[in-house]
Design an enzyme around this catalytic site. Structure first.
Site, mmCIF file in Angstrom:
data_model
loop_
_atom_site.group_PDB
_atom_site.id
_atom_site.type_symbol
_atom_site.label_atom_id
_atom_site.label_comp_id
_atom_site.label_asym_id
_atom_site.label_seq_id
_atom_site.Cartn_x
_atom_site.Cartn_y
_atom_site.Cartn_z
ATOM 1 N N ARG A 17 0.825 -1.219 0.000
ATOM 2 C CA ARG A 17 0.000 0.000 0.000
ATOM 3 C C ARG A 17 0.857 1.265 0.000
ATOM 4 O O ARG A 17 0.621 2.177 -0.793
ATOM 5 C CB ARG A 17 -0.962 0.011 1.189
ATOM 6 C CG ARG A 17 -2.077 -1.029 1.072
ATOM 7 C CD ARG A 17 -2.977 -1.017 2.290
ATOM 8 N NE ARG A 17 -2.173 -1.277 3.480
ATOM 9 C CZ ARG A 17 -2.548 -1.006 4.715
ATOM 10 N NH1 ARG A 17 -3.726 -0.460 4.948
ATOM 11 N NH2 ARG A 17 -1.779 -1.285 5.735
ATOM 12 N N ASN A 35 -6.133 -2.703 1.890
ATOM 13 C CA ASN A 35 -6.123 -4.157 1.977
ATOM 14 C C ASN A 35 -7.557 -4.659 1.998
ATOM 15 O O ASN A 35 -8.439 -4.033 2.581
ATOM 16 C CB ASN A 35 -5.420 -4.623 3.259
ATOM 17 C CG ASN A 35 -3.914 -4.494 3.177
ATOM 18 O OD1 ASN A 35 -3.338 -4.429 2.105
ATOM 19 N ND2 ASN A 35 -3.267 -4.474 4.325
#
Length: 89
Positions: A17, A35
């Site tokens: 990320r 996520n």
């Protein structure tokens, strides 16, 4: 343009990320990354077609700690007008 991108593989717990956020900002893309409960990473990204295609290409490998198995891209007609590129919880 707006792309919804889903990345499968070993992509959680490997700084995927944060690395995606850094790459998106380098490319001038807005949106976010998070996520998913199934172990995938989900990206909503907005920019020019060239910018978005560059991000998709990057997503296919991701950071060196990741192992990407599959990248699925869905092109959306409407944009959401994001101001920045964020890591969503």
């Amino acid at each position: 343009m707006h792309y919804n991108i889903t990345i499968n593989g070993r992509v959680q717990g490997v700084f995927y990320r944060a690395s995606t956020q850094k790459k998106a900002k380098e490319l001038g893309i807005t949106g976010g990354v998070k996520n998913q409960p199934d172990g995938s990473v989900y990206v909503e990204a907005e920019g020019s077609e060239d910018q978005l295609n560059a991000l998709v290409e990057w997503c296919k490998s991701g950071p060196s700690t990741a192992k990407v198995d599959k990248v699925a891209v869905e092109k959306a007609n409407e944009t959401k007008g994001f101001d920045d590129f964020e890591v969503w919880r």
